[in-house]
Scaffold this active site. Structure first.
Site, PDB file in Angstrom:
ATOM      1  N   HIS C  79       0.852  -1.194   0.000  1.00  0.00           N
ATOM      2  CA  HIS C  79       0.000   0.000   0.000  1.00  0.00           C
ATOM      3  C   HIS C  79       0.889   1.246   0.000  1.00  0.00           C
ATOM      4  N   ASP C 108       6.963  20.665 -27.216  1.00  0.00           N
ATOM      5  CA  ASP C 108       6.831  19.377 -26.546  1.00  0.00           C
ATOM      6  C   ASP C 108       7.886  19.351 -25.459  1.00  0.00           C
ATOM      7  N   TRP C 144       7.067   0.094   3.857  1.00  0.00           N
ATOM      8  CA  TRP C 144       7.622   0.696   2.638  1.00  0.00           C
ATOM      9  C   TRP C 144       9.035   1.205   2.876  1.00  0.00           C
ATOM     10  N   SER C 171      13.096   5.483 -14.025  1.00  0.00           N
ATOM     11  CA  SER C 171      12.035   6.268 -14.647  1.00  0.00           C
ATOM     12  C   SER C 171      12.035   7.695 -14.114  1.00  0.00           C
ATOM     13  N   SER C 172      12.137   7.813 -12.793  1.00  0.00           N
ATOM     14  CA  SER C 172      12.094   9.153 -12.209  1.00  0.00           C
ATOM     15  C   SER C 172      13.277   9.994 -12.636  1.00  0.00           C
ATOM     16  N   HIS C 255      13.138  11.718   3.170  1.00  0.00           N
ATOM     17  CA  HIS C 255      12.544  12.999   3.503  1.00  0.00           C
ATOM     18  C   HIS C 255      12.368  13.893   2.286  1.00  0.00           C
ATOM     19  N   GLU C 257      11.874  12.908  -0.525  1.00  0.00           N
ATOM     20  CA  GLU C 257      10.783  12.264  -1.242  1.00  0.00           C
ATOM     21  C   GLU C 257       9.421  12.829  -0.834  1.00  0.00           C
ATOM     22  N   TYR C 259       8.741  15.720   0.053  1.00  0.00           N
ATOM     23  CA  TYR C 259       8.551  17.012  -0.604  1.00  0.00           C
ATOM     24  C   TYR C 259       8.446  16.861  -2.111  1.00  0.00           C
ATOM     25  N   SER C 270      -1.096  26.676  -6.394  1.00  0.00           N
ATOM     26  CA  SER C 270      -0.741  28.061  -6.720  1.00  0.00           C
ATOM     27  C   SER C 270      -1.317  28.499  -8.069  1.00  0.00           C
ATOM     28  N   HIS C 304      14.975  13.061  11.421  1.00  0.00           N
ATOM     29  CA  HIS C 304      13.812  13.208  12.312  1.00  0.00           C
ATOM     30  C   HIS C 304      12.903  11.984  12.238  1.00  0.00           C
ATOM     31  N   HIS C 305      13.202  11.074  11.316  1.00  0.00           N
ATOM     32  CA  HIS C 305      12.467   9.804  11.301  1.00  0.00           C
ATOM     33  C   HIS C 305      13.125   8.779  12.209  1.00  0.00           C
ATOM     34  N   THR C 330       7.292  26.964   4.650  1.00  0.00           N
ATOM     35  CA  THR C 330       5.961  26.429   4.379  1.00  0.00           C
ATOM     36  C   THR C 330       4.898  27.419   4.821  1.00  0.00           C
ATOM     37  N   LYS C 333       4.306  30.002   2.298  1.00  0.00           N
ATOM     38  CA  LYS C 333       3.413  29.576   1.234  1.00  0.00           C
ATOM     39  C   LYS C 333       1.954  29.672   1.674  1.00  0.00           C
ATOM     40  N   ARG C 452       1.889   1.500  14.896  1.00  0.00           N
ATOM     41  CA  ARG C 452       1.473   1.275  13.511  1.00  0.00           C
ATOM     42  C   ARG C 452       1.926  -0.111  13.070  1.00  0.00           C
TER      43      ARG C 452
HETATM   44  C1  HEA Z   1       0.126   9.164  -0.972  1.00  0.00           C
HETATM   45  C2  HEA Z   1       0.080   8.071  -0.451  1.00  0.00           C
HETATM   46  C3  HEA Z   1      -1.059   7.393   0.270  1.00  0.00           C
HETATM   47  C4  HEA Z   1      -2.422   7.407   0.044  1.00  0.00           C
HETATM   48  C5  HEA Z   1      -3.173   8.134  -1.046  1.00  0.00           C
HETATM   49  C6  HEA Z   1      -3.000   6.583   1.053  1.00  0.00           C
HETATM   50  C7  HEA Z   1      -4.375   6.313   1.173  1.00  0.00           C
HETATM   51  C8  HEA Z   1      -4.937   5.594   2.197  1.00  0.00           C
HETATM   52  N1  HEA Z   1      -4.274   4.985   3.248  1.00  0.00           N
HETATM   53 FE1  HEA Z   1      -2.276   4.891   3.491  1.00  0.00          FE
HETATM   54  N2  HEA Z   1      -0.270   4.803   3.727  1.00  0.00           N
HETATM   55  C9  HEA Z   1       0.683   5.411   2.960  1.00  0.00           C
HETATM   56  C10 HEA Z   1       0.440   6.271   1.907  1.00  0.00           C
HETATM   57  C11 HEA Z   1      -0.825   6.553   1.401  1.00  0.00           C
HETATM   58  N3  HEA Z   1      -2.017   6.079   1.873  1.00  0.00           N
HETATM   59  C12 HEA Z   1       1.998   5.077   3.417  1.00  0.00           C
HETATM   60  C13 HEA Z   1       3.320   5.574   2.837  1.00  0.00           C
HETATM   61  C14 HEA Z   1       1.829   4.209   4.493  1.00  0.00           C
HETATM   62  C15 HEA Z   1       2.917   3.584   5.358  1.00  0.00           C
HETATM   63  C16 HEA Z   1       3.153   2.185   4.956  1.00  0.00           C
HETATM   64  C17 HEA Z   1       4.071   1.513   5.917  1.00  0.00           C
HETATM   65  O1  HEA Z   1       3.828   1.556   7.120  1.00  0.00           O
HETATM   66  O2  HEA Z   1       5.064   0.963   5.448  1.00  0.00           O
HETATM   67  C18 HEA Z   1       0.395   4.059   4.673  1.00  0.00           C
HETATM   68  C19 HEA Z   1      -0.186   3.299   5.686  1.00  0.00           C
HETATM   69  C20 HEA Z   1      -1.538   3.247   5.942  1.00  0.00           C
HETATM   70  C21 HEA Z   1      -2.115   2.672   7.126  1.00  0.00           C
HETATM   71  C22 HEA Z   1      -1.343   2.076   8.293  1.00  0.00           C
HETATM   72  C23 HEA Z   1      -1.093   0.651   8.055  1.00  0.00           C
HETATM   73  C24 HEA Z   1      -0.282   0.055   9.123  1.00  0.00           C
HETATM   74  O3  HEA Z   1       0.456   0.751   9.820  1.00  0.00           O
HETATM   75  O4  HEA Z   1      -0.374  -1.170   9.253  1.00  0.00           O
HETATM   76  C25 HEA Z   1      -3.480   2.794   6.998  1.00  0.00           C
HETATM   77  C26 HEA Z   1      -4.454   2.339   8.004  1.00  0.00           C
HETATM   78  O5  HEA Z   1      -5.486   2.854   8.127  1.00  0.00           O
HETATM   79  C27 HEA Z   1      -3.739   3.444   5.734  1.00  0.00           C
HETATM   80  C28 HEA Z   1      -4.997   3.736   5.237  1.00  0.00           C
HETATM   81  C29 HEA Z   1      -5.214   4.433   4.045  1.00  0.00           C
HETATM   82  C30 HEA Z   1      -6.536   4.655   3.497  1.00  0.00           C
HETATM   83  C31 HEA Z   1      -7.830   4.201   4.097  1.00  0.00           C
HETATM   84  C32 HEA Z   1      -6.359   5.387   2.338  1.00  0.00           C
HETATM   85  C33 HEA Z   1      -7.439   5.874   1.411  1.00  0.00           C
HETATM   86  O6  HEA Z   1      -7.228   7.231   1.166  1.00  0.00           O
HETATM   87  C34 HEA Z   1      -7.459   5.079   0.143  1.00  0.00           C
HETATM   88  C35 HEA Z   1      -8.732   5.348  -0.606  1.00  0.00           C
HETATM   89  C36 HEA Z   1      -8.734   4.754  -1.959  1.00  0.00           C
HETATM   90  C37 HEA Z   1      -9.412   3.655  -2.329  1.00  0.00           C
HETATM   91  C38 HEA Z   1     -10.171   2.842  -1.356  1.00  0.00           C
HETATM   92  C39 HEA Z   1      -9.345   3.149  -3.724  1.00  0.00           C
HETATM   93  C40 HEA Z   1     -10.507   3.510  -4.585  1.00  0.00           C
HETATM   94  C41 HEA Z   1     -11.686   2.626  -4.499  1.00  0.00           C
HETATM   95  C42 HEA Z   1     -11.758   1.315  -4.868  1.00  0.00           C
HETATM   96  C43 HEA Z   1     -10.613   0.499  -5.297  1.00  0.00           C
HETATM   97  C44 HEA Z   1     -13.032   0.614  -4.847  1.00  0.00           C
HETATM   98  C45 HEA Z   1     -13.178  -0.364  -3.766  1.00  0.00           C
HETATM   99  C46 HEA Z   1     -13.421   0.345  -2.514  1.00  0.00           C
HETATM  100  C47 HEA Z   1     -14.191  -0.126  -1.510  1.00  0.00           C
HETATM  101  C48 HEA Z   1     -14.732  -1.506  -1.474  1.00  0.00           C
HETATM  102  C49 HEA Z   1     -14.507   0.771  -0.353  1.00  0.00           C
HETATM  103  N4  HEA Z   1      -2.540   3.717   5.125  1.00  0.00           N
HETATM  104  C1  HEA Z   2       3.651  15.166   1.560  1.00  0.00           C
HETATM  105  C2  HEA Z   2       4.344  14.627   2.436  1.00  0.00           C
HETATM  106  C3  HEA Z   2       4.826  15.220   3.732  1.00  0.00           C
HETATM  107  C4  HEA Z   2       4.989  16.529   4.122  1.00  0.00           C
HETATM  108  C5  HEA Z   2       4.763  17.781   3.320  1.00  0.00           C
HETATM  109  C6  HEA Z   2       5.469  16.478   5.471  1.00  0.00           C
HETATM  110  C7  HEA Z   2       5.775  17.624   6.216  1.00  0.00           C
HETATM  111  C8  HEA Z   2       6.384  17.609   7.457  1.00  0.00           C
HETATM  112  N1  HEA Z   2       6.660  16.487   8.209  1.00  0.00           N
HETATM  113 FE1  HEA Z   2       6.208  14.568   7.720  1.00  0.00          FE
HETATM  114  N2  HEA Z   2       6.040  12.664   7.110  1.00  0.00           N
HETATM  115  C9  HEA Z   2       5.583  12.223   5.901  1.00  0.00           C
HETATM  116  C10 HEA Z   2       5.154  13.009   4.856  1.00  0.00           C
HETATM  117  C11 HEA Z   2       5.199  14.402   4.861  1.00  0.00           C
HETATM  118  N3  HEA Z   2       5.582  15.188   5.903  1.00  0.00           N
HETATM  119  C12 HEA Z   2       5.576  10.796   5.847  1.00  0.00           C
HETATM  120  C13 HEA Z   2       5.150   9.926   4.666  1.00  0.00           C
HETATM  121  C14 HEA Z   2       6.050  10.352   7.075  1.00  0.00           C
HETATM  122  C15 HEA Z   2       6.180   8.931   7.608  1.00  0.00           C
HETATM  123  C16 HEA Z   2       7.064   8.032   6.880  1.00  0.00           C
HETATM  124  C17 HEA Z   2       7.056   6.672   7.496  1.00  0.00           C
HETATM  125  O1  HEA Z   2       7.618   6.520   8.575  1.00  0.00           O
HETATM  126  O2  HEA Z   2       6.456   5.752   6.900  1.00  0.00           O
HETATM  127  C18 HEA Z   2       6.346  11.555   7.831  1.00  0.00           C
HETATM  128  C19 HEA Z   2       6.885  11.521   9.120  1.00  0.00           C
HETATM  129  C20 HEA Z   2       7.336  12.634   9.768  1.00  0.00           C
HETATM  130  C21 HEA Z   2       8.139  12.577  10.959  1.00  0.00           C
HETATM  131  C22 HEA Z   2       8.640  11.315  11.644  1.00  0.00           C
HETATM  132  C23 HEA Z   2       7.633  10.792  12.578  1.00  0.00           C
HETATM  133  C24 HEA Z   2       8.051   9.501  13.159  1.00  0.00           C
HETATM  134  O3  HEA Z   2       8.139   8.505  12.440  1.00  0.00           O
HETATM  135  O4  HEA Z   2       8.317   9.492  14.348  1.00  0.00           O
HETATM  136  C25 HEA Z   2       8.378  13.884  11.316  1.00  0.00           C
HETATM  137  C26 HEA Z   2       9.191  14.279  12.497  1.00  0.00           C
HETATM  138  O5  HEA Z   2       9.734  15.293  12.556  1.00  0.00           O
HETATM  139  C27 HEA Z   2       7.740  14.732  10.343  1.00  0.00           C
HETATM  140  C28 HEA Z   2       7.777  16.115  10.346  1.00  0.00           C
HETATM  141  C29 HEA Z   2       7.276  16.915   9.320  1.00  0.00           C
HETATM  142  C30 HEA Z   2       7.384  18.374   9.331  1.00  0.00           C
HETATM  143  C31 HEA Z   2       7.978  19.222  10.399  1.00  0.00           C
HETATM  144  C32 HEA Z   2       6.818  18.787   8.153  1.00  0.00           C
HETATM  145  C33 HEA Z   2       6.749  20.229   7.693  1.00  0.00           C
HETATM  146  O6  HEA Z   2       7.121  20.355   6.355  1.00  0.00           O
HETATM  147  C34 HEA Z   2       5.379  20.812   7.880  1.00  0.00           C
HETATM  148  C35 HEA Z   2       5.421  22.325   7.707  1.00  0.00           C
HETATM  149  C36 HEA Z   2       4.079  22.956   7.689  1.00  0.00           C
HETATM  150  C37 HEA Z   2       3.489  23.628   8.688  1.00  0.00           C
HETATM  151  C38 HEA Z   2       4.142  23.783  10.018  1.00  0.00           C
HETATM  152  C39 HEA Z   2       2.133  24.232   8.537  1.00  0.00           C
HETATM  153  C40 HEA Z   2       2.060  25.576   7.875  1.00  0.00           C
HETATM  154  C41 HEA Z   2       2.880  26.614   8.502  1.00  0.00           C
HETATM  155  C42 HEA Z   2       2.399  27.761   9.056  1.00  0.00           C
HETATM  156  C43 HEA Z   2       0.969  28.103   9.024  1.00  0.00           C
HETATM  157  C44 HEA Z   2       3.394  28.721   9.581  1.00  0.00           C
HETATM  158  C45 HEA Z   2       3.381  28.968  11.033  1.00  0.00           C
HETATM  159  C46 HEA Z   2       3.622  27.735  11.813  1.00  0.00           C
HETATM  160  C47 HEA Z   2       4.369  27.645  12.916  1.00  0.00           C
HETATM  161  C48 HEA Z   2       5.296  28.689  13.386  1.00  0.00           C
HETATM  162  C49 HEA Z   2       4.267  26.406  13.745  1.00  0.00           C
HETATM  163  N4  HEA Z   2       7.111  13.943   9.412  1.00  0.00           N
HETATM  164 CU   LIG Z   3      10.583  13.623   6.956  1.00  0.00          CU
END
Ligand code: HEA
Ligand code: HEA
Ligand SMILES: [Cu+2]
Ligand code: CUA
Lengths: 287, 373, 528
Positions: C79, C108, C144, C171-172, C255, C257, C259, C270, C304-305, C330, C333, C452
């Protein structure tokens, strides 16, 4: 529309639909699949791999053949040329980052994890008696190895690669002066040096395995040594193949003094491989 | 139309919520039982509060704009843009807010990482899927694993109160004492996590990491393994029983008597754990130590494996040769089982005796390892 | 600069190359390729979503009901991988393909043929990931993030996954080289960098992130592979390695990634907000600088992870401060978007609704990110559902909502057909409500200590999990509505006017007919 003027010097060339990309994808898929099969002892991996290589060769000849034909028939204007330059530069940058991952691993093991294993609670509770001195294989590996010295073959290889960097530049000067003899001779020498380098590297590997007990399995040192030098060697191989292609193209009269990006791309690549080697020499062999 | 449906949905959601609300619901961290825990709790609340205020200000402005500056109320678009003063202000103010947050965060972190001068040190080793606790000064050592019966997990029996958070042997510590936990792992990564004591620390094979806590009041505190460690990662609870100093001393004495280890430090050596009641162990290929199901490992070994492993034939690592086995066991039990069952280089599948069951082979591996530690 | 096409070229707007499936297999047209990316990504979204449904179904109640723990772990792993690499990233590459040439006045992409290859590498990678479910031993249950030594224990599926990641990386990298070259070298005369629509800027910056980190990921999984099969000890302490080394390398990629996922989404937003506020973006140049700052900072915060691995406290402090800093750009923005709306003349068609939903929920997710950035607090929350909630707020309500908004926004331009506005609004509101239902409660689960990646949990977590599952299924079903809306628009949508959005002002709206012709600017437009 204006695009009917195929040879207009200021039109950007957009290729016609092409099946080469998909062929390439098939090749990649087959190769990756065959590697998985091989590593997991699934029967038939070899056949899939052979098929993959066949498709890959077909793909490389097809695609590059097309590009060369297009280039030689003057379809690429100045702007296309600039595009190629950007692309090659960033491609090389991505390669740099690939090596960075392995250099990072080397740094981490050497400066952090190996010493760490030999100190504090780690040493006391888990790995008594491990000295942590580099070059190290690691606390759980009994077998000993001899590290590769820097001043034998590696130093010679450094000279070889540096010289080859000079010969390829000399060839380039030849090309720019329209001195074809100098061009082909320069290329020939570069290729020869590349092959010499690779042969010595192979010799060194055999030596490492047979005499030094230095293997991929020799812990931190062995892993970083072989992965870094191995990927470098692989890149030298690619570079040499590219040089050979360029060499034959040069013999066929391709390239002009003004327009020869393919040549430059290959020489950039060669210089990049050269620089990586210098880093290797210093960080892996010497220090 | 849209508005009406949205409204209906909202009512649905809320009633759904109300229906569920009689269960115990927690909206914040668990009640903390250590001084550090209180600090962390307060720190978290403070940060959430600051974020909430910013949120209200920013989205208050946005909602106001949505309300007043919409076309449908006839608002004409202004055309201003780019204003350096504003830009500087909204860069500097958040920066200052962050500085304000960083200060208490730093203080708390420094306190959290200070593991010096403990009253008691326990070495904790994570295995798939159990914890080993070794009291280094007291020479006590035991394994701790899930005690919830399989039937509850499979929904055959009613689930008990501490479903999945109960173990056979709890780790016992005295109240008010600084307990230092030394963490490592035997196979893959695990993490030792007890929410109410504000500790979480990864257990990394080959490395020792530490953390600490000082419990404020007696009680039983429950947590779980918090780092994915294979299929039974969800079934690896941590249960800490905090008792008075006197109860603790009694417990220690009793353990030492039971284990007969008051003197010699044998804590680490009597490894080969008894069979865990791993909940999903019955699945094929399960890697839980399998001595019970596999009969006598020594016997299987003698019949099918000794030929090579006794003598080193074909380059087989010899039984009892610690140096040869250490790096192999470092690969993890699962891998060794896999290799013994499926073959590995010169090692034939099941030692060439395909009549053996997987469990028997595993038992033989257990025997081999136990003899070679 | 003009364009000269290969043999298939004909005068006029129409396309005369191969037809049917061959057209798509062989195409060198950025629009065809963009469409393929978008459809592929949607297919992967359904697949990844279906896996999420398995996860949520299992978590509906305590106890094991639907799948066994191995399958559960595999579902979590794939997933995550499929959503990140298969759904979200390709979706935005699809946008890049469609929009960048149109927005900078190019005929293009710079390398149309390589562009096609970038796309056609994705299906083989997806195939490997799917295949991994069916080999002996089943899918790899490692998450993942693929942390060793667990990864070392896995079977053949792990190798398939590793190679899939390699292909995705290729690809990327090619895609980003193409985008960088296009943006730097293919702009129409007068289209200076600081005149480009912001979307192009965000992609330029994203492409740099990709080129810098995808090779690092490739290196990391290559080391996994050699540790698995070739006896190296990168991640094995017995050989002087360290499992934590993998985490460092992975998050150096990981990380940035996140962004890579977020920044193109910022770009789409925007474009949308000014169009519906009928007012130019408040601070164009500060947006560019803020995006660039986010990108640069993203290289400096990876650990921070890893707050709980036992790094030296100085390192923890450094990573905490650096991570917190990202809130500043951020914030710039977010404030800019709000200031753009301020004193505008707003309307709320579906794209704008998704943009507002994005703004609201992404900011919320940003705040929870900030909470996680605070090391002592993260030690409590790491690897709990709080993190799951955080990243679904930024990735689903952030990136995915932005992609939905973008599709509604540009669909008329791409196809010449309008979608059904009423249904679009339904899609938004259903998604918005169910999303929050599914993921808001996960914050509470995480705070209370639910780890989790577990298939089963203790009774205290039961209520919120039930709510979350209901929300997740509602959210999933709502996405079928989206599919219906798009198909309906394609088959019987009303003809779109030249400029359906009054405030849209980038050149794909002002200088190209609707629907956009097969070949974009064959002759470069002249920009003021
Ligand atoms: C951008 C990325 C993205 C997106 C879009 C989503 C979308 C969703 N994610 Fe997740 N998710 C991740 C990225 C993302 N996720 C990542 C990176 C992890 C961490 C993995 C890890 O721990 O290694 C994670 C982990 C994660 C967990 C934790 C699992 C665990 O720790 O064991 C859960 C649990 O609730 C969850 C739920 C969902 C749900 C309900 C949606 C929903 O938004 C999805 C909705 C979409 C559909 C359902 C598909 C469309 C509909 C159909 C196909 C028709 C059939 C539908 C029905 C019968 C209802 N996701
Ligand atoms: C689109 C993807 C995305 C984005 C944009 C971010 C944005 C940020 N993330 Fe997140 N993050 C993930 C995707 C993302 N993250 C994923 C996938 C994981 C889990 C991966 C895994 O373990 O599977 C993760 C996990 C993760 C962790 C690790 C948690 C853990 O495993 O213990 C942390 C810890 O620092 C973190 C921090 C942040 C911070 C500080 C930002 C900042 O960029 C956020 C900045 C934005 C704001 C703060 C709001 C707007 C700001 C204002 C309005 C200004 C004023 C605000 C203040 C002065 C407070 N993220
Ligand atoms: Cu990060
Ligand atoms: Cu042990 Cu998870």
């Amino acid at each position: 529309m204006a695009s009917s003027t195929h040879t207009s010097p200021n039109s950007y060339y957009l290729p016609a639909p092409s099946h080469w990309p998909v062929v390439g994808s098939v090749a990649v898929f087959l190769l990756m699949l065959s590697l998985v099969m091989w590593m997991n002892d699934v029967n038939g991996g070899f056949l899939v791999m052979a098929a993959g290589f066949a498709v890959l060769l077909y793909f490389l000849f097809g695609w590059f053949g097309t590009v060369i034909r297009e280039s030689e028939s003057g379809l690429y204007n100045k702007q296309v040329d600039v595009s190629y330059r950007w692309a090659m530069s960033w491609f090389i940058f991505s390669e740099v980052m690939f090596f960075a991952a392995f250099f990072g691993a080397l740094f981490y093991m050497r400066a952090l994890s190996v010493p760490d294993l030999a100190t504090g609670d780690n040493a006391e509770l888990l790995w008594q008696g491990f000295s942590g001195r580099w070059p190290a294989s690691g606390p759980g590996i009994e077998e000993t190895f001899t590290p590769m010295g820097a001043w034998g073959i590696p130093a010679i290889n450094t000279l070889i690669l540096l010289t080859s960097g000079a010969t390829v530049t000399w060839a380039h000067w030849g090309l720019k002066k329209n001195n074809r003899g100098q061009l082909t001779l320069g290329l020939f020498l570069t290729i020869a040096l590349g092959i010499l380098f690779l042969s010595l590297q192979i010799y060194e590997y055999v030596h490492a395995y047979h005499d030094l007990n230095l293997t991929l399995g020799a812990g931190a040192y062995g892993a970083t040594f072989f992965m870094l030098t191995g990927f470098h060697g692989f890149h030298v191989t690619l570079g040499t193949i590219m040089l050979i292609v360029i060499f034959f193209r040069a013999l066929k009269g391709h390239f002009t003094a003004e327009r020869h990006f393919a040549f430059e791309a290959v020489s950039w690549y060669w210089h990049f491989v050269d620089v990586v080697w210098l880093m290797l020499f210093v960080l892996v062999y010497w220090l | 139309m849209i508005r009406r449906t949205a409204h209906t949905l909202l009512v649905m959601v809320l009633s759904c919520w109300a229906g569920l609300a009689f269960g115990e619901m927690r909206f914040n961290l668990q009640d903390q039982k250590t001084a550090l825990g209180h600090t962390v709790y307060d720190l978290h609340n403070a940060i959430v509060l600051i974020c909430l205020i910013i949120f209200i200000v920013v989205f208050g402005a946005m909602l106001y704009a949505i309300w007043k500056h919409r076309k449908s109320v006839g608002h004409q678009a202004a055309h201003f843009h780019e204003n350096t003063t504003v830009e500087v202000i909204w860069t500097v103010i958040p920066f200052l807010i962050l500085l304000g947050m960083a200060y208490p965060a730093t203080k708390t972190l420094l306190a959290q990482r200070d593991t010096s001068s403990p009253d008691l040190t326990i070495k904790v080793t994570g295995y798939q899927w159990k914890w080993q606790y070794e009291y280094l000064q007291e020479n006590i050592s035991f394994f701790s694993m899930l005690a919830t019966p399989r039937a509850q997990i499979e929904n055959i029996e009613e689930k008990g109160e501490n479903y999945l958070l109960e173990v056979d042997n709890e780790v016992v510590v005295p109240v008010g004492k600084k307990v230092r936990i030394l963490l490592t792992a035997g196979d893959v990564l695990h993490a030792w996590y007890v929410p109410a004591l504000a500790v979480k620390q990864d257990a990394i094979p080959g490395f020792v990491r530490d953390t600490w806590f000082r419990a404020e009041e007696p009680g039983v505190y429950r947590g779980q393994c918090a780092e994915l460690c294979g299929k039974e990662h969800g079934y690896m609870p941590v249960v800490v029983r905090v008792v008075t100093a006197q109860e603790y001393d009694e417990w220690v004495a009793q353990q030492q008597a039971e284990q007969g280890t008051a003197a010699a430090a044998t804590a680490t050596t009597d490894a080969a754990p008894e069979t865990p009641q791993a909940p999903a162990a019955e699945d094929a290929g399960a890697a839980a130590p399998a001595a019970a199901a596999g009969g006598d490992g020594a016997e299987v070994y003698a019949q099918s494996c000794g030929m090579c492993h006794e003598t080193g034939l074909a380059g087989a690592p010899k039984i009892g040769d610690k140096a040869a086995w250490a790096p192999r066991s470092a690969k993890g039990l699962d891998v060794l089982y896999g290799h013994a069952i499926g073959g590995f280089n010169m090692m034939p599948p099941k030692g060439g005796n395909l009549a053996l069951s997987d469990a028997q082979v595993k038992a033989a591996v257990d025997h081999l390892l136990a003899q070679s530690r | 600069m003009e364009a000269v096409h290969g043999h298939a070229h004909e005068h006029g707007h129409d396309h005369h190359g191969p037809t049917g499936i061959m057209r798509y297999l062989t195409t060198t047209n950025h629009k065809d390729i963009g469409s393929m990316y978008l459809w592929f990504s949607f297919a992967m979204f359904l697949l990844g979503g279906a896996m999420a449904m398995v996860i949520r179904a299992e978590l509906f109640q305590p106890g094991l009901q639907v799948v066994n723990p191995e399958v559960f772990n595999a579902m979590t792993t794939y997933h995550g991988l499929i959503m990140v690499f298969g759904a979200i990233m390709p979706a935005f590459v699809g946008f890049a393909n469609w929009l960048i040439p149109m927005q900078i006045g190019a005929p293009d992409m710079a390398f149309p043929r390589m562009n096609n290859w970038s796309f056609w590498l994705l299906p083989p990678a997806a195939l490997l990931l799917i295949l991994a479910q069916f080999v002996p031993g089943g899918g790899a249950g490692v998450g993942w993030t693929m942390y060793p030594p667990l990864t070392i224990q896995q079977g053949m599926s792990m190798d398939l996954t590793i190679f899939a990641v390699h292909i995705l990386g290729m690809s990327s990298i090619m895609g980003s080289i193409n985008i960088i070259t296009t943006v730097l070298n293919m702009r129409a005369p007068g289209m200076t960098l600081m005149k480009m629509p912001l979307f192009c800027w965000t992609w330029l910056i994203t492409a740099y992130l990709l080129i810098a980190v995808m090779p690092v990921l490739a290196g990391a999984v290559t080391m996994l592979l050699t540790d698995r099969h070739f006896d190296t000890h990168f991640f094995n302490p017995a050989g002087g390695g360290d499992p934590v080394l993998f985490q460092h390398i992975f998050w150096f990629f990981g990380h940035p990634e996140v962004y890579i996922i977020a920044i193109p989404a910022f770009g789409v937003i925007s474009q949308i907000i000014p169009a519906f506020a009928r007012k130019p973006l408040f601070g164009y140049s500060s947006m560019v600088y803020a995006t660039a700052s986010i990108a640069i900072l993203s290289f400096l915060v990876w650990a921070h992870h890893m707050y709980t691995v036992g790094m030296p406290v100085q390192a923890q402090l450094y990573f905490m401060f650096a991570t917190m800093l990202i809130a500043v750009p951020t914030g710039v923005k977010v404030f800019n978007w709000v200031a753009t709306m301020w004193k505008g003349s707003m309307t709320f068609e579906t794209p704008m609704l998704f943009a507002l939903g994005f703004l609201f929920l992404f900011t919320l997710g940003g705040f929870t990110g900030l909470v996680l950035a605070i090391t002592p607090v993260d030690v409590q929350l790491h690897d709990t559902y709080y993190v799951v909630a955080h990243f679904h707020y930024v990735m689903v309500a952030g990136a995915l909502f932005s992609a939905f908004g973008g599709i509604y926004f540009w669909l008329p331009k791409w196809t010449g057909k309008m979608y059904d506005e009423t249904l679009g609004k339904w899609h938004f509101w259903l998604s918005f409500i169910f999303f929050n239902l599914a993921f808001f409660v996960q914050h509470f689960l995480g705070l209370a200590g639910m780890p989790r990646r577990i298939p089963d949990y203790s009774l205290q977590f039961a209520d919120f999990n039930a709510v979350s599952t209901i929300g997740a299924f509602g959210f999933g079903l709502s996405q079928l509505l989206f599919l219906y809306i798009i198909l309906k628009a394609l088959r019987s949508g009303e003809k779109a006017p030249q400029k359906p959005w009054e405030g849209a002002d980038s050149i794909e709206w002002t200088m190209l007919p609707t629907p956009a012709p097969y070949h974009s600017f064959e002759k470069p437009p002249v920009i003021r």
